[in-house]
Write a protein that holds these residues in place. Structure first.
Motif, mmCIF file in Angstrom:
data_model
loop_
_atom_site.group_PDB
_atom_site.id
_atom_site.type_symbol
_atom_site.label_atom_id
_atom_site.label_comp_id
_atom_site.label_asym_id
_atom_site.label_seq_id
_atom_site.Cartn_x
_atom_site.Cartn_y
_atom_site.Cartn_z
ATOM 1 N N GLU A 2 0.837 -1.204 0.000
ATOM 2 C CA GLU A 2 0.000 0.000 0.000
ATOM 3 C C GLU A 2 0.874 1.258 0.000
ATOM 4 O O GLU A 2 0.565 2.234 -0.689
ATOM 5 C CB GLU A 2 -0.952 -0.001 1.192
ATOM 6 N N ARG A 54 2.062 1.744 -3.448
ATOM 7 C CA ARG A 54 0.981 2.227 -4.312
ATOM 8 C C ARG A 54 0.782 3.725 -4.151
ATOM 9 O O ARG A 54 0.711 4.467 -5.137
ATOM 10 C CB ARG A 54 -0.322 1.489 -4.009
ATOM 11 N N ASP A 72 3.738 5.643 -5.574
ATOM 12 C CA ASP A 72 3.662 5.687 -7.040
ATOM 13 C C ASP A 72 2.621 6.698 -7.503
ATOM 14 O O ASP A 72 2.841 7.433 -8.469
ATOM 15 C CB ASP A 72 3.350 4.306 -7.614
ATOM 16 N N GLU A 73 1.493 6.728 -6.791
ATOM 17 C CA GLU A 73 0.431 7.688 -7.137
ATOM 18 C C GLU A 73 0.944 9.121 -6.964
ATOM 19 O O GLU A 73 0.729 9.980 -7.822
ATOM 20 C CB GLU A 73 -0.799 7.463 -6.257
#
Length: 167
Positions: free
Chosen positions: A56, A59, A62-63
């Protein structure tokens, strides 16, 4: 603090031990915990949870990176109000990511502490049984250099007894 208490305890107890020939046991508490079959399962569960948090975190990182790159690519073309809005969004996202990372570390630590409780309780019972059975006044945890020397005629290493008892 634990080391200080151990030293004070040993300073007070060893003269009594020498005078009364009290028997005691000693072991590495960490080694005993790690020898339990439940330890491997607990470690696997904690590692699984850690992997989920790591995934998470990756993620959201990366976002953030994707949005930051979009911001850098378009910042020359943005109107001032859109530029300000995007900067605020990035700052908010960064704050949320930092907060999530801190919270996930806290939750992971709590989960690990809770996972250790049954193992520690089991070990405590095993040590009590061994202590009573062998007539020990106490059993010393030798972890953390709390007890750098134990006279072999006065103490007995109970590590193997514990390993056998926890399996």
């Amino acid at each position: 603090m634990n080391r200080i208490l151990s030293v004070l305890f040993l300073t007070a107890v060893f003269p009594l031990v020498a005078m009364a020939q009290v028997k005691f046991g000693y072991l590495s508490y960490d080694e005993a915990i790690k020898s339990m079959p439940e330890y491997a399962v607990m470690q696997e569960n904690i590692n699984d949870l850690r992997s989920k948090y790591d995934a998470e975190l990756k993620r959201v990182e990366d976002e953030f990176n994707r949005k930051y790159e979009e911001f850098l690519d378009g910042q020359r073309d943005f109107a001032p109000t859109i530029l300000q809005k995007r900067q605020t969004e990035l700052q908010d996202l960064l704050k949320k990511n930092v907060a999530f990372k801190a919270e996930s570390q806290k939750l992971l630590k709590k989960a690990e502490e809770e996972a250790y409780l049954p193992l520690k309780e089991k070990l405590k019972k095993v040590l009590e049984e061994i202590g009573l059975e062998r007539g020990y006044a106490f059993i010393i945890n030798t972890d953390g250099d709390a007890c750098p020397f134990i006279h072999p005629d006065m103490g007995e290493d109970v590590t193997q007894l514990v390993r056998e008892a926890v399996r």
